[in-house]
Design a protein around this motif. Sequence first.
Motif, PDB file in Angstrom:
ATOM      1  N   ASP A  90       0.842  -1.188   0.000  1.00  0.00           N
ATOM      2  CA  ASP A  90       0.000   0.000   0.000  1.00  0.00           C
ATOM      3  C   ASP A  90       0.884   1.247   0.000  1.00  0.00           C
ATOM      4  OD1 ASP A  90      -2.343  -1.493   0.083  1.00  0.00           O
ATOM      5  OD2 ASP A  90      -2.454  -1.466   2.279  1.00  0.00           O
ATOM      6  N   ASP A  91       0.303   2.379  -0.336  1.00  0.00           N
ATOM      7  CA  ASP A  91       1.037   3.641  -0.317  1.00  0.00           C
ATOM      8  C   ASP A  91       1.529   3.951   1.101  1.00  0.00           C
ATOM      9  OD1 ASP A  91       0.229   3.767  -2.923  1.00  0.00           O
ATOM     10  OD2 ASP A  91      -1.127   5.466  -2.667  1.00  0.00           O
ATOM     11  N   THR A  92       2.677   4.613   1.179  1.00  0.00           N
ATOM     12  CA  THR A  92       3.203   5.081   2.458  1.00  0.00           C
ATOM     13  C   THR A  92       3.613   6.544   2.308  1.00  0.00           C
ATOM     14  OG1 THR A  92       5.557   4.600   2.037  1.00  0.00           O
ATOM     15  CG2 THR A  92       4.180   2.766   2.805  1.00  0.00           C
ATOM     16  N   ALA A  93       4.110   7.118   3.379  1.00  0.00           N
ATOM     17  CA  ALA A  93       4.603   8.492   3.318  1.00  0.00           C
ATOM     18  C   ALA A  93       5.879   8.580   2.498  1.00  0.00           C
ATOM     19  CB  ALA A  93       4.856   9.013   4.735  1.00  0.00           C
ATOM     20  N   GLU A  94       6.580   7.446   2.347  1.00  0.00           N
ATOM     21  CA  GLU A  94       7.858   7.442   1.629  1.00  0.00           C
ATOM     22  C   GLU A  94       7.717   7.138   0.135  1.00  0.00           C
ATOM     23  OE1 GLU A  94       7.497   5.808   4.670  1.00  0.00           O
ATOM     24  OE2 GLU A  94       8.409   7.579   5.612  1.00  0.00           O
ATOM     25  N   PHE A  95       6.691   6.415  -0.271  1.00  0.00           N
ATOM     26  CA  PHE A  95       6.542   6.077  -1.685  1.00  0.00           C
ATOM     27  C   PHE A  95       5.073   5.839  -2.027  1.00  0.00           C
ATOM     28  CE2 PHE A  95       7.360   2.022   0.500  1.00  0.00           C
ATOM     29  CZ  PHE A  95       6.274   1.261   0.086  1.00  0.00           C
ATOM     30  N   VAL A  96       4.779   5.999  -3.329  1.00  0.00           N
ATOM     31  CA  VAL A  96       3.451   5.666  -3.845  1.00  0.00           C
ATOM     32  C   VAL A  96       3.530   4.252  -4.397  1.00  0.00           C
ATOM     33  CG1 VAL A  96       1.664   6.243  -5.526  1.00  0.00           C
ATOM     34  CG2 VAL A  96       2.973   8.071  -4.417  1.00  0.00           C
ATOM     35  N   GLY A  97       2.642   3.395  -3.947  1.00  0.00           N
ATOM     36  CA  GLY A  97       2.675   2.006  -4.384  1.00  0.00           C
ATOM     37  C   GLY A  97       2.216   1.832  -5.823  1.00  0.00           C
ATOM     38  N   GLU A  98       2.176   0.575  -6.259  1.00  0.00           N
ATOM     39  CA  GLU A  98       1.877   0.251  -7.658  1.00  0.00           C
ATOM     40  C   GLU A  98       0.397  -0.016  -7.916  1.00  0.00           C
ATOM     41  OE1 GLU A  98       4.571  -3.017  -8.402  1.00  0.00           O
ATOM     42  OE2 GLU A  98       6.217  -1.866  -7.489  1.00  0.00           O
ATOM     43  N   LYS A  99      -0.396  -0.076  -6.871  1.00  0.00           N
ATOM     44  CA  LYS A  99      -1.799  -0.441  -7.038  1.00  0.00           C
ATOM     45  C   LYS A  99      -2.585   0.604  -7.825  1.00  0.00           C
ATOM     46  CE  LYS A  99      -1.959  -3.285  -2.860  1.00  0.00           C
ATOM     47  NZ  LYS A  99      -2.513  -3.449  -1.501  1.00  0.00           N
ATOM     48  N   THR A 100      -2.142   1.862  -7.794  1.00  0.00           N
ATOM     49  CA  THR A 100      -2.853   2.916  -8.507  1.00  0.00           C
ATOM     50  C   THR A 100      -2.224   3.241  -9.854  1.00  0.00           C
ATOM     51  OG1 THR A 100      -1.581   4.602  -7.306  1.00  0.00           O
ATOM     52  CG2 THR A 100      -3.723   3.971  -6.396  1.00  0.00           C
ATOM     53  N   ALA A 101      -1.234   2.469 -10.284  1.00  0.00           N
ATOM     54  CA  ALA A 101      -0.670   2.652 -11.624  1.00  0.00           C
ATOM     55  C   ALA A 101      -1.727   2.303 -12.666  1.00  0.00           C
ATOM     56  CB  ALA A 101       0.563   1.775 -11.802  1.00  0.00           C
ATOM     57  N   ALA A 102      -1.625   2.881 -13.838  1.00  0.00           N
ATOM     58  CA  ALA A 102      -2.649   2.702 -14.873  1.00  0.00           C
ATOM     59  C   ALA A 102      -2.945   1.232 -15.188  1.00  0.00           C
ATOM     60  CB  ALA A 102      -2.233   3.454 -16.137  1.00  0.00           C
ATOM     61  N   PRO A 103      -1.935   0.343 -15.301  1.00  0.00           N
ATOM     62  CA  PRO A 103      -2.261  -1.054 -15.618  1.00  0.00           C
ATOM     63  C   PRO A 103      -2.933  -1.815 -14.481  1.00  0.00           C
ATOM     64  CG  PRO A 103       0.037  -0.517 -16.143  1.00  0.00           C
ATOM     65  CD  PRO A 103      -0.483   0.577 -15.271  1.00  0.00           C
ATOM     66  N   ASN A 104      -2.922  -1.221 -13.266  1.00  0.00           N
ATOM     67  CA  ASN A 104      -3.398  -1.932 -12.085  1.00  0.00           C
ATOM     68  C   ASN A 104      -4.668  -1.364 -11.467  1.00  0.00           C
ATOM     69  OD1 ASN A 104      -1.040  -3.437 -12.341  1.00  0.00           O
ATOM     70  ND2 ASN A 104       0.091  -2.218 -10.848  1.00  0.00           N
ATOM     71  N   LEU A 105      -4.891  -0.072 -11.607  1.00  0.00           N
ATOM     72  CA  LEU A 105      -5.994   0.605 -10.926  1.00  0.00           C
ATOM     73  C   LEU A 105      -7.343   0.039 -11.360  1.00  0.00           C
ATOM     74  CD1 LEU A 105      -6.830   2.893  -9.011  1.00  0.00           C
ATOM     75  CD2 LEU A 105      -6.905   4.412 -11.003  1.00  0.00           C
ATOM     76  N   ASN A 106      -8.152  -0.345 -10.379  1.00  0.00           N
ATOM     77  CA  ASN A 106      -9.484  -0.919 -10.641  1.00  0.00           C
ATOM     78  C   ASN A 106      -9.408  -2.148 -11.553  1.00  0.00           C
ATOM     79  OD1 ASN A 106     -10.784   1.156  -9.154  1.00  0.00           O
ATOM     80  ND2 ASN A 106     -10.677   2.500 -10.942  1.00  0.00           N
ATOM     81  N   SER A 107      -8.263  -2.809 -11.544  1.00  0.00           N
ATOM     82  CA  SER A 107      -8.045  -3.941 -12.441  1.00  0.00           C
ATOM     83  C   SER A 107      -7.454  -5.134 -11.702  1.00  0.00           C
ATOM     84  CB  SER A 107      -7.124  -3.512 -13.593  1.00  0.00           C
ATOM     85  OG  SER A 107      -6.786  -4.599 -14.413  1.00  0.00           O
ATOM     86  N   LEU A 108      -6.348  -4.926 -10.992  1.00  0.00           N
ATOM     87  CA  LEU A 108      -5.772  -6.021 -10.218  1.00  0.00           C
ATOM     88  C   LEU A 108      -6.696  -6.378  -9.066  1.00  0.00           C
ATOM     89  CD1 LEU A 108      -1.920  -5.472  -9.805  1.00  0.00           C
ATOM     90  CD2 LEU A 108      -3.125  -6.988 -11.374  1.00  0.00           C
ATOM     91  N   ARG A 109      -6.790  -7.653  -8.792  1.00  0.00           N
ATOM     92  CA  ARG A 109      -7.611  -8.134  -7.684  1.00  0.00           C
ATOM     93  C   ARG A 109      -6.977  -9.390  -7.095  1.00  0.00           C
ATOM     94  NH1 ARG A 109     -11.492 -11.956  -9.784  1.00  0.00           N
ATOM     95  NH2 ARG A 109     -13.149 -11.217  -8.396  1.00  0.00           N
ATOM     96  N   GLY A 110      -7.487  -9.811  -5.959  1.00  0.00           N
ATOM     97  CA  GLY A 110      -6.937 -10.995  -5.300  1.00  0.00           C
ATOM     98  C   GLY A 110      -6.076 -10.666  -4.094  1.00  0.00           C
ATOM     99  N   PHE A 111      -5.971  -9.377  -3.752  1.00  0.00           N
ATOM    100  CA  PHE A 111      -5.136  -8.997  -2.622  1.00  0.00           C
ATOM    101  C   PHE A 111      -5.615  -9.638  -1.313  1.00  0.00           C
ATOM    102  CE2 PHE A 111      -4.744  -5.384  -5.627  1.00  0.00           C
ATOM    103  CZ  PHE A 111      -3.386  -5.465  -5.876  1.00  0.00           C
ATOM    104  N   GLU A 112      -6.930  -9.733  -1.166  1.00  0.00           N
ATOM    105  CA  GLU A 112      -7.469 -10.326   0.060  1.00  0.00           C
ATOM    106  C   GLU A 112      -7.143 -11.814   0.155  1.00  0.00           C
ATOM    107  OE1 GLU A 112      -9.173  -8.565  -2.117  1.00  0.00           O
ATOM    108  OE2 GLU A 112      -9.611  -6.694  -1.048  1.00  0.00           O
ATOM    109  N   VAL A 113      -7.052 -12.484  -0.994  1.00  0.00           N
ATOM    110  CA  VAL A 113      -6.671 -13.903  -0.996  1.00  0.00           C
ATOM    111  C   VAL A 113      -5.240 -14.053  -0.498  1.00  0.00           C
ATOM    112  CG1 VAL A 113      -6.317 -15.939  -2.435  1.00  0.00           C
ATOM    113  CG2 VAL A 113      -8.254 -14.418  -2.883  1.00  0.00           C
ATOM    114  N   ILE A 114      -4.349 -13.185  -0.973  1.00  0.00           N
ATOM    115  CA  ILE A 114      -2.960 -13.220  -0.515  1.00  0.00           C
ATOM    116  C   ILE A 114      -2.896 -12.922   0.988  1.00  0.00           C
ATOM    117  CG2 ILE A 114      -0.653 -12.255  -0.817  1.00  0.00           C
ATOM    118  CD1 ILE A 114      -1.701 -13.832  -3.235  1.00  0.00           C
ATOM    119  N   ASP A 115      -3.685 -11.943   1.431  1.00  0.00           N
ATOM    120  CA  ASP A 115      -3.717 -11.607   2.860  1.00  0.00           C
ATOM    121  C   ASP A 115      -4.090 -12.822   3.704  1.00  0.00           C
ATOM    122  OD1 ASP A 115      -3.126  -8.935   2.350  1.00  0.00           O
ATOM    123  OD2 ASP A 115      -5.224  -8.301   2.358  1.00  0.00           O
TER     124      ASP A 115
END
Length: 334
Positions: A90-115
């Motif tokens: 997830d995003d932090t104060a030090e960096f912006v994560g990859e989840k909101t990148a154009a290829p991933n935003l509202n597209s990648l899923r399954g994070f809860e399964v990994i959790d």
Amino acid sequence: MFITCPSFAFLLLTLLILMASMPNHSTQACLGGGSSGVNTYQKSCPEAEAIIFSGVERAVADDPRMAASLLRLHFHDCFVNGCDASVLLDDTAEFVGEKTAAPNLNSLRGFEVIDAIKCELELACPETVSCADILATVARDSVLLSGGPTWEVPMGRRDSLTASKAAANNNIPAPNSDVATLISKFQNVGLSQKDMVTLSGAHTIGKARCTTFQSRLNGAGLETPGLDKDFLTSLQELCSDSIVNNTTLAELDLVTPATFDNQYYINLLSGEGLLTSDQALVVGVGGTRDLVQSYVEDPLKFFEEFKASMVKMGSLKPLTGIGGEIRRNCRSLN
């Protein structure tokens, strides 16, 4: 994010049942080599692969589309600075994560399964199994549970300490890419033209939003060499409301949408590749088209070469030894 795990007693009972019935996925030597000191889990967490398989099995039983989603997570992770689970941060104060990148935003899923899988692993073997190794293994198990091949997953990856939205935007191939762009994007991360065609076969399962191929629906599709016009018409009808409702989904493979097989390649030769980047593989002669043809004629060849390319992709720039860390929560640094 708080995650509720099953009781340890229930977990142990589940593991005993699974380990007696599941395919034999023995763990190979770690990526960093036997002298690197990186865990192989054979002694440190012998039930790791059973826990992961069980988690994927439950998720796919609940939602068959999840198999493709988990496979895609591994792809999108490895294309950004190697297979290091940076895509899960997830995003932090030090960096912006990859989840909101154009290829991933509202597209990648399954994070809860990994959790959920990580939570069970932390109960069984605290701070032992990396999120990067989980991603590589769920990709393998998703293919297997969809009727595809299985393979040994080399272990020993460690998790990154940062993520890169910019790299995700730049490195991950877009669905409207032509062959030259696809080859370049794959070569930039260390994968060959053959790997590109072979790994594109992952599109034999899963779905895509109409917005990912909107340009074809607006007339550009009529100019796509080899595209079946009846197929295009069916897509236009399906996606007629996608301008106002971008949640409309189309099957990447209309014939066997939930089965991992070579039907994807058969569809391409019939002019029924859903994405521009799919149909581009058979435009012209030679090169990529010849390999597509070979997979149509010999599905076992596709399976064998897909396995090899997945292992190759999963070995891109892994963090090993003292690099990175073993995250306790895949969404955040320790």
